[in-house]
Design a protein around this motif. Structure first.
Motif, PDB file in Angstrom:
ATOM      1  N   ASN A 287       2.424   1.753  -3.504  1.00  0.00           N
ATOM      2  CA  ASN A 287       1.408   2.254  -4.473  1.00  0.00           C
ATOM      3  C   ASN A 287       1.061   3.619  -4.133  1.00  0.00           C
ATOM      4  O   ASN A 287       0.914   4.257  -5.452  1.00  0.00           O
ATOM      5  N   ARG A 288       1.161   4.054  -2.977  1.00  0.00           N
ATOM      6  CA  ARG A 288       0.659   5.353  -2.665  1.00  0.00           C
ATOM      7  C   ARG A 288       1.984   6.359  -3.024  1.00  0.00           C
ATOM      8  O   ARG A 288       1.780   7.246  -3.742  1.00  0.00           O
ATOM      9  N   HIS A 289       3.157   5.876  -2.818  1.00  0.00           N
ATOM     10  CA  HIS A 289       4.433   6.643  -3.335  1.00  0.00           C
ATOM     11  C   HIS A 289       4.233   6.555  -4.819  1.00  0.00           C
ATOM     12  O   HIS A 289       4.617   7.608  -5.490  1.00  0.00           O
TER      13      HIS A 289
ATOM     14  N   SER B 191       2.030   6.343  -6.935  1.00  0.00           N
ATOM     15  CA  SER B 191       0.737   7.250  -7.550  1.00  0.00           C
ATOM     16  C   SER B 191       0.869   8.680  -7.424  1.00  0.00           C
ATOM     17  O   SER B 191       0.669   9.473  -8.216  1.00  0.00           O
ATOM     18  N   THR B 192       1.634   9.241  -6.362  1.00  0.00           N
ATOM     19  CA  THR B 192       1.878  10.645  -6.091  1.00  0.00           C
ATOM     20  C   THR B 192       3.344  10.800  -6.786  1.00  0.00           C
ATOM     21  O   THR B 192       3.019  12.273  -7.371  1.00  0.00           O
TER      22      THR B 192
ATOM     23  N   THR C 274       0.782  -1.382   0.039  1.00  0.00           N
ATOM     24  CA  THR C 274       0.090  -0.117  -0.039  1.00  0.00           C
ATOM     25  C   THR C 274       0.962   1.155   0.049  1.00  0.00           C
ATOM     26  O   THR C 274       0.476   2.106  -0.830  1.00  0.00           O
ATOM     27  N   GLY C 275       1.745   1.185   0.833  1.00  0.00           N
ATOM     28  CA  GLY C 275       2.682   2.493   0.827  1.00  0.00           C
ATOM     29  C   GLY C 275       3.429   2.561  -0.545  1.00  0.00           C
ATOM     30  O   GLY C 275       3.758   3.625  -0.845  1.00  0.00           O
TER      31      GLY C 275
END
Length: 136
Positions: A119-121, A123-124, A116-117
């Motif tokens: 993917n978040r990184h 995507s940003t 999740t981390g």
């Protein structure tokens, strides 16, 4: 098609039925990286489980708790995300199932959090440049 999950432990547990009498029923259990599969031990042969197994996947599991030791048995509860509690017991000798299930659950949740981390990184990073890597 995905690869079959690695088997971490295979053996017997007793599961308390959810019926009125709440009888203990023997189950052949297979602990994998994805969760716990429960096979009925019908017909007297412990090596020949039935074809339809119930799977308790780690994505739907919250915790393993309520550990109690009585008369050489370990009693524990698997709590699902729906709030459903599933009671198990096993012999106290050797490595207890509850500990192995709890460790596998923690390992799975940690991998989920790392993914999740990431993917978040990612995507940003793809939303737009901050200008740090651009030349003037």
């Amino acid at each position: 098609m995905s690869l079959p999950a690695k088997v971490m432990r295979d053996g017997q547990l007793e599961k308390r039925s959810s019926g009125l009498l709440q009888l203990w029923k023997k189950k052949r259990c297979v602990l994998t990286e994805d969760g716990l599969r429960l096979h009925s031990c019908k017909g007297g042969s412990d090596d020949a489980p039935d074809s339809k197994a119930k799977e308790l996947r780690f994505e739907r599991m919250v915790t393993v708790d309520c550990v109690e030791y009585k008369r050489g048995l370990v009693y524990f509860t698997v709590v699902m995300a729906t709030g459903k509690e599933i009671d198990f017991r096993c012999p106290q000798d050797g490595t207890a199932w509850n500990a192995e299930i709890a460790l596998a659950l923690v390992r799975h949740k940690n991998l989920e959090a790392v993914q999740t981390g990431r993917n978040r990184h990612l995507s940003t990073a793809h939303l737009g440049s901050t200008g740090e890597d651009e030349e003037l």
